[in-house]
Each structure stands twice: as C-alpha cells, then as structure tokens.
Scaffold this active site. Structure first.
Site, PDB file in Angstrom:
ATOM      1  CE  LYS A 149      11.601  -0.395  -0.026  1.00  0.00           C
ATOM      2  NZ  LYS A 149      12.675   0.536   0.442  1.00  0.00           N
TER       3      LYS A 149
ATOM      4  CB  THR B 183       7.058  -1.467   1.888  1.00  0.00           C
ATOM      5  OG1 THR B 183       5.640  -1.464   1.780  1.00  0.00           O
ATOM      6  CG2 THR B 183       7.617  -2.110   0.612  1.00  0.00           C
ATOM      7  CG  ASP B 184       2.539  -3.307   4.231  1.00  0.00           C
ATOM      8  OD1 ASP B 184       2.858  -2.616   3.233  1.00  0.00           O
ATOM      9  OD2 ASP B 184       1.526  -3.070   4.918  1.00  0.00           O
ATOM     10  CD  GLU B 185       2.943  -1.051  -1.413  1.00  0.00           C
ATOM     11  OE1 GLU B 185       3.222  -1.264  -2.598  1.00  0.00           O
ATOM     12  OE2 GLU B 185       2.540   0.035  -0.983  1.00  0.00           O
TER      13      GLU B 185
ATOM     14  CE1 TYR C 251       8.363   1.677  -2.914  1.00  0.00           C
ATOM     15  CE2 TYR C 251       6.301   0.575  -2.377  1.00  0.00           C
ATOM     16  CZ  TYR C 251       7.458   1.208  -1.983  1.00  0.00           C
ATOM     17  OH  TYR C 251       7.730   1.380  -0.645  1.00  0.00           O
TER      18      TYR C 251
HETATM   19  P1  NAD Z   1       9.759   9.611   0.076  1.00  0.00           P
HETATM   20  O1  NAD Z   1       9.538   9.423  -1.393  1.00  0.00           O
HETATM   21  O2  NAD Z   1       8.969  10.629   0.803  1.00  0.00           O
HETATM   22  O3  NAD Z   1      11.300   9.930   0.353  1.00  0.00           O
HETATM   23  C1  NAD Z   1      12.343   9.269  -0.307  1.00  0.00           C
HETATM   24  C2  NAD Z   1      13.637  10.046  -0.063  1.00  0.00           C
HETATM   25  O4  NAD Z   1      14.718   9.351  -0.710  1.00  0.00           O
HETATM   26  C3  NAD Z   1      13.616  11.467  -0.660  1.00  0.00           C
HETATM   27  O5  NAD Z   1      14.194  12.368   0.253  1.00  0.00           O
HETATM   28  C4  NAD Z   1      14.470  11.344  -1.907  1.00  0.00           C
HETATM   29  O6  NAD Z   1      15.126  12.551  -2.258  1.00  0.00           O
HETATM   30  C5  NAD Z   1      15.461  10.263  -1.482  1.00  0.00           C
HETATM   31  N1  NAD Z   1      16.030   9.542  -2.632  1.00  0.00           N
HETATM   32  C6  NAD Z   1      15.345   9.003  -3.674  1.00  0.00           C
HETATM   33  N2  NAD Z   1      16.214   8.456  -4.552  1.00  0.00           N
HETATM   34  C7  NAD Z   1      17.461   8.641  -4.033  1.00  0.00           C
HETATM   35  C8  NAD Z   1      18.755   8.295  -4.466  1.00  0.00           C
HETATM   36  N3  NAD Z   1      18.955   7.657  -5.630  1.00  0.00           N
HETATM   37  N4  NAD Z   1      19.808   8.621  -3.691  1.00  0.00           N
HETATM   38  C9  NAD Z   1      19.632   9.276  -2.530  1.00  0.00           C
HETATM   39  N5  NAD Z   1      18.421   9.655  -2.074  1.00  0.00           N
HETATM   40  C10 NAD Z   1      17.351   9.332  -2.820  1.00  0.00           C
HETATM   41  O7  NAD Z   1       9.556   8.151   0.698  1.00  0.00           O
HETATM   42  P2  NAD Z   1       8.978   7.721   2.119  1.00  0.00           P
HETATM   43  O8  NAD Z   1       7.520   7.548   2.012  1.00  0.00           O
HETATM   44  O9  NAD Z   1       9.547   8.600   3.171  1.00  0.00           O
HETATM   45  O10 NAD Z   1       9.620   6.250   2.227  1.00  0.00           O
HETATM   46  C11 NAD Z   1      10.915   6.069   2.807  1.00  0.00           C
HETATM   47  C12 NAD Z   1      11.221   4.593   2.862  1.00  0.00           C
HETATM   48  O11 NAD Z   1      10.238   3.902   3.628  1.00  0.00           O
HETATM   49  C13 NAD Z   1      11.247   3.896   1.503  1.00  0.00           C
HETATM   50  O12 NAD Z   1      12.289   2.945   1.499  1.00  0.00           O
HETATM   51  C14 NAD Z   1       9.888   3.205   1.419  1.00  0.00           C
HETATM   52  O13 NAD Z   1       9.951   2.073   0.585  1.00  0.00           O
HETATM   53  C15 NAD Z   1       9.682   2.826   2.869  1.00  0.00           C
HETATM   54  N6  NAD Z   1       8.285   2.679   3.303  1.00  0.00           N
HETATM   55  C16 NAD Z   1       7.380   3.659   3.075  1.00  0.00           C
HETATM   56  C17 NAD Z   1       6.079   3.527   3.555  1.00  0.00           C
HETATM   57  C18 NAD Z   1       5.039   4.619   3.359  1.00  0.00           C
HETATM   58  O14 NAD Z   1       3.901   4.468   3.784  1.00  0.00           O
HETATM   59  N7  NAD Z   1       5.360   5.769   2.757  1.00  0.00           N
HETATM   60  C19 NAD Z   1       5.698   2.379   4.255  1.00  0.00           C
HETATM   61  C20 NAD Z   1       6.656   1.365   4.468  1.00  0.00           C
HETATM   62  C21 NAD Z   1       7.955   1.535   3.993  1.00  0.00           C
HETATM   63  O1  TDX Z   2      -5.751   9.771  -4.748  1.00  0.00           O
HETATM   64  C1  TDX Z   2      -5.675   8.616  -4.328  1.00  0.00           C
HETATM   65  N1  TDX Z   2      -6.812   7.891  -4.126  1.00  0.00           N
HETATM   66  C2  TDX Z   2      -6.809   6.614  -3.660  1.00  0.00           C
HETATM   67  O2  TDX Z   2      -7.876   6.010  -3.495  1.00  0.00           O
HETATM   68  C3  TDX Z   2      -4.392   7.994  -4.016  1.00  0.00           C
HETATM   69  C4  TDX Z   2      -3.117   8.766  -4.217  1.00  0.00           C
HETATM   70  C5  TDX Z   2      -4.417   6.710  -3.526  1.00  0.00           C
HETATM   71  N2  TDX Z   2      -5.572   6.028  -3.360  1.00  0.00           N
HETATM   72  C6  TDX Z   2      -5.541   4.666  -2.761  1.00  0.00           C
HETATM   73  C7  TDX Z   2      -4.532   3.702  -3.319  1.00  0.00           C
HETATM   74  C8  TDX Z   2      -4.196   2.851  -2.099  1.00  0.00           C
HETATM   75  O3  TDX Z   2      -5.167   1.827  -1.935  1.00  0.00           O
HETATM   76  O4  TDX Z   2      -5.173   4.864  -1.389  1.00  0.00           O
HETATM   77  C9  TDX Z   2      -4.315   3.814  -0.927  1.00  0.00           C
HETATM   78  C10 TDX Z   2      -2.991   4.393  -0.469  1.00  0.00           C
HETATM   79  O5  TDX Z   2      -2.321   4.882  -1.625  1.00  0.00           O
HETATM   80  P1  TDX Z   2      -0.815   5.453  -1.576  1.00  0.00           P
HETATM   81  O6  TDX Z   2      -0.745   6.600  -0.635  1.00  0.00           O
HETATM   82  O7  TDX Z   2      -0.364   5.660  -2.980  1.00  0.00           O
HETATM   83  O8  TDX Z   2      -0.036   4.251  -0.858  1.00  0.00           O
HETATM   84  P2  TDX Z   2       0.212   2.717  -1.219  1.00  0.00           P
HETATM   85  O9  TDX Z   2       0.136   2.462  -2.676  1.00  0.00           O
HETATM   86  O10 TDX Z   2      -0.653   1.897  -0.301  1.00  0.00           O
HETATM   87  O11 TDX Z   2       1.765   2.591  -0.773  1.00  0.00           O
HETATM   88  C11 TDX Z   2       2.219   3.262   0.435  1.00  0.00           C
HETATM   89  O12 TDX Z   2       2.363   2.343   1.485  1.00  0.00           O
HETATM   90  C12 TDX Z   2       3.400   1.411   1.410  1.00  0.00           C
HETATM   91  C13 TDX Z   2       3.527   3.984   0.195  1.00  0.00           C
HETATM   92  O13 TDX Z   2       3.374   4.910  -0.877  1.00  0.00           O
HETATM   93  C14 TDX Z   2       4.643   3.016  -0.082  1.00  0.00           C
HETATM   94  O14 TDX Z   2       5.885   3.707  -0.196  1.00  0.00           O
HETATM   95  C15 TDX Z   2       4.726   2.051   1.073  1.00  0.00           C
HETATM   96  O15 TDX Z   2       5.677   1.065   0.792  1.00  0.00           O
END
Ligand code: NAD
Ligand code: TDX
Length: 332
Positions: A152, A121-123, A148
């Site tokens: 990562k 992630t960019d975080e 988190y």
């Molecule tokens: P998510 O929480 O929706 O899904 C995570 C999945 O991993 C789930 O299916 C869960 O059951 C599985 N999992 C969790 N712990 C596990 C374990 N110990 N063993 C096996 N499986 C396990 O997450 P997401 O938003 O789909 O993110 C997926 C990946 O992308 C992560 O690595 C996250 O850091 C990265 N990522 C997410 C975002 C975003 O915006 N959501 C952005 C950049 C990178």
């Molecule tokens: O109810 C809300 N109100 C609100 O203002 C929630 C749930 C979030 N927020 C804000 C917090 C953040 O500034 O919105 C933004 C996005 O929040 P999230 O969806 O929790 O994402 P963020 O914390 O930015 O992280 C996401 O992007 C990077 C993903 O959850 C991570 O897995 C990924 O790595």
C-alpha cells in the site's frame, strides 16, 4: 458525472457505492472488480442497473482498465488485496494487485487525463507506542511493517510520483480501521461476531493490547466523497474518527453486546510483526474541508453491525468454513 469505483464489490468499496447511489442520485457508477474471494456481486444487489454497472475485470488487465477509465469522469481506486494475515502467507498477489495494478490505473488516468482518488491506509506509517502523544499526520514518515502495508505504501508513492512527474490529477486518503456491514469474516470484528453466533469463542491475537482506531465505513465514504469533490489536487488527507480501542476491549464489548460473559474469549498465537498501535490525526480534513464523522458512538455502531451479521447469515455463511480452515492451518 460518471465514476469508476475499483474494488466496488468489496467491503468498503460496496459501502461507498451505496453511499454515492444515495447521496448523488444523478451520478452513474461503473464498479470495476475482479471478484476475488473478497468481492461479492451480492454486495451490489438492489441497485438500479441503469445507474450501477459491474465490470468484472482485473486492474492488472491494462486494456480493460484503459477502456473503463476512458469512459468516465473520475476514478476512485479501492481495489486491493487487503488482509495482513494473507499477506504473511502469500505476498505475491499483494505486489501484483496493490503495486502493479495501481500502476495500470495511474497510466490510464495519465493517458486520458482523468481525476483519480487513491484509497490507502494508516498502516503505511508503521505503528506508534501505546503512550506516543503524537498521532499519524500527513507528514509522518512512511515505515510499513507487513507485505500488505508495504505494498500500500508503494502504491501511494507511485501516485505521488505520477502527480509530480506527469501532472496526474490525484488525491490520496489514508484511513484507519473500518467496521460495518459487508466486511469479510476474515477481519477482526466480523470474525468474532460470527464465531460467537457459531457457538465458539472469540480469538484474540497475543495479549490483546494492540490498539486500532475504529471508524464506521459510512464515515470513510463521506470523507472520500468530500475529498473527491473539494480536495486539493496532489494532497494527502487522513481519515479517522478518534476511535482508539485495544483489541481486548473490542472483544469484551462484542461479547457483552451479544449477551455473553465478557471474559469468554481465548488467546491465540500472535501475528508476526503485529503493529502495536494506529491513531489518526484527521484535523486537516476537518479544518480544510469541514468533514466530520457521523458515527461518534462506537458501542452503538458496533451494536448495529452485530445486528447486521445476525440478520445476514446467508451472506457470510459461504465464507466462514473456508476462512476458519485457513486460520486453523496457521494456528490462529
Ligand atoms: P476487501 O478485501 O473487502 O475488498 C477488495 C475488493 O477489491 C474486492 O471486491 C476484490 O474483489 C477487489 N479486487 C482485489 N484484487 C483486484 C484486482 N486485481 N482487480 C480488481 N479488483 C480487485 O477490502 P476493503 O477492506 O474493502 O478495502 C478496500 C480498500 O480500502 C483497500 O485499498 C484497502 O487497502 C483500503 N483500506 C481498508 C481499511 C480497512 O479497515 N479494511 C482501512 C483503510 C484502508
Ligand atoms: O481473529 C483475530 N484476532 C485478533 O486479535 C483477527 C482476525 C485479528 N486480530 C487483531 C489483529 C489486529 O490488531 O485485531 C486487529 C485488527 O485485525 P484486522 O481486522 O486483520 O485488521 P488490521 O490488520 O488492523 O488491518 C485493517 O485495517 C487497516 C484492514 O484489514 C486493512 O485493510 C486496513 O488497511
């Protein structure tokens, strides 16, 4: 080609599985997923079981990881605890899955000499000021803020060390905030859409000035496939689609697209340590590997996502009450 997709029953992982299923019809996919609260076997419904197999297991289970990795050509590692707010309440599962789990994946890739692509992630780079002219690049120093993002960042560093010390054939991608179908309702965009469907107001943390760089999850998938097939081993690629918006703008747009008054949201308490701004410079992926996103119109992508949640109430309804109960406990 047979790939193992860890976390393939979650949001981004299941969208990636569907993308590969469509784009690479001769590939077989083993989804390796623990099915935590964030994983759902229904996310894989409709896919031919001769091509997609679900292995329900924990990446902390060394033997299960070893067996799956031994039987594939490449691993794409999405599995993680992914929600910042949860990491502030209970950090241990983040250390366990994101750090120790990635260690097991790396050891198996090393032992069986398998290609690995690690999803990050960019975080990991921390945050930018609102007027910082320079976006995140692969050379930006790591400076994570939350449990988190620090786990990562740790997992990325493990991958880099296993590449350099043991010659593991790995690449890393760091992507910005994803949106699209199958995202858990704990996350920002689906939470607001489903709050409005339920007749409540969207909830904005703090002032709403925080900026996220939105990318449609399908564009994340195409970026990952491009790197898996053409990326240079040991390299890090940033994936982003120039989608910067502040949270207030996004909430107002969701309200407008759902036929509501754009001011009809409420401010709730801010997230501790809340990162101000993320922004990705994806020029390495564009210039070196020729990748570009398809979803360049955020309003259009958001509108499709709203329609998906309206049409799939049966999918998100089981998660919703429990998620909001957790938010009530922490006053957000
Ligand atoms: P998510 O929480 O929706 O899904 C995570 C999945 O991993 C789930 O299916 C869960 O059951 C599985 N999992 C969790 N712990 C596990 C374990 N110990 N063993 C096996 N499986 C396990 O997450 P997401 O938003 O789909 O993110 C997926 C990946 O992308 C992560 O690595 C996250 O850091 C990265 N990522 C997410 C975002 C975003 O915006 N959501 C952005 C950049 C990178
Ligand atoms: O109810 C809300 N109100 C609100 O203002 C929630 C749930 C979030 N927020 C804000 C917090 C953040 O500034 O919105 C933004 C996005 O929040 P999230 O969806 O929790 O994402 P963020 O914390 O930015 O992280 C996401 O992007 C990077 C993903 O959850 C991570 O897995 C990924 O790595």
């Amino acid at each position: 080609m047979k790939i193992v997709v860890t976390g393939g029953a979650g949001f981004i992982g299941s969208n990636f599985v569907r993308y590969i299923y469509r784009e690479r019809p001769d590939w077989r996919i083993d989804v390796f997923d623990k099915l935590t609260y964030a994983g759902d076997r229904r996310n894989l419904e409709g896919l031919d079981e001769n091509r997609v197999t679900l292995i329900e297991a924990d990446i902390g289970d060394e033997q299960a990881v070893d067996t799956a990795v031994a039987n594939c050509d490449a691993i794409v590692h999405f599995a993680a605890e992914s929600h910042n707010d949860n990491s502030l309440q209970s950090p241990w599962p983040f250390v366990e899955t994101n750090v120790v789990g990635t260690y097991h994946i790396l050891e198996a890739a090393r032992k069986h000499n398998k290609r690995l692509h690690h999803i990050s992630t960019d975080e990991v780079y921390g945050d930018l000021s609102l007027d910082d002219p320079v976006k995140f690049t692969p050379n930006t120093p790591y400076n994570p803020s939350s449990p988190y993002s620090s786990t990562k960042a740790s997992s990325d560093l493990l991958v880099r060390a296993w590449v350099r010390s043991f010659g593991v054939q790995a690449t890393i991608s760091n992507c910005s905030n994803n949106y699209g179908p199958y995202q858990h309702v704990e996350k920002f965009i689906p939470r607001q859409i489903t709050e409005i469907i339920e007749g409540r107001k969207p909830k904005l943390y703090g002032s709403g000035k925080n900026v996220r760089d939105w990318i449609h999850t399908e564009d994340h998938s195409s970026g990952v496939l491009t790197i898996l097939e053409h990326g240079r081993i040991s390299e890090t690629y940033l994936i982003g689609a120039d989608g910067e918006k502040n949270n207030k703008e996004v909430v107002e747009l969701i309200l407008e697209l759902m036929g509501k008054n754009p001011d009809d949201y409420e401010h709730v308490s801010d997230r501790p340590g809340h990162d101000l701004r993320y922004a990705i410079d994806a020029s390495k992926l564009h210039n070196e590997l020729g990748w570009s996103p398809n979803y360049t119109d955020f309003k259009e992508g958001l509108s499709q996502t709203i329609d998906w949640y309206k049409e799939h109430e049966d999918w998100w309804r089981p998660q919703k009450a429990e998620t909001e109960a957790k938010y009530r406990e922490i006053g957000r």
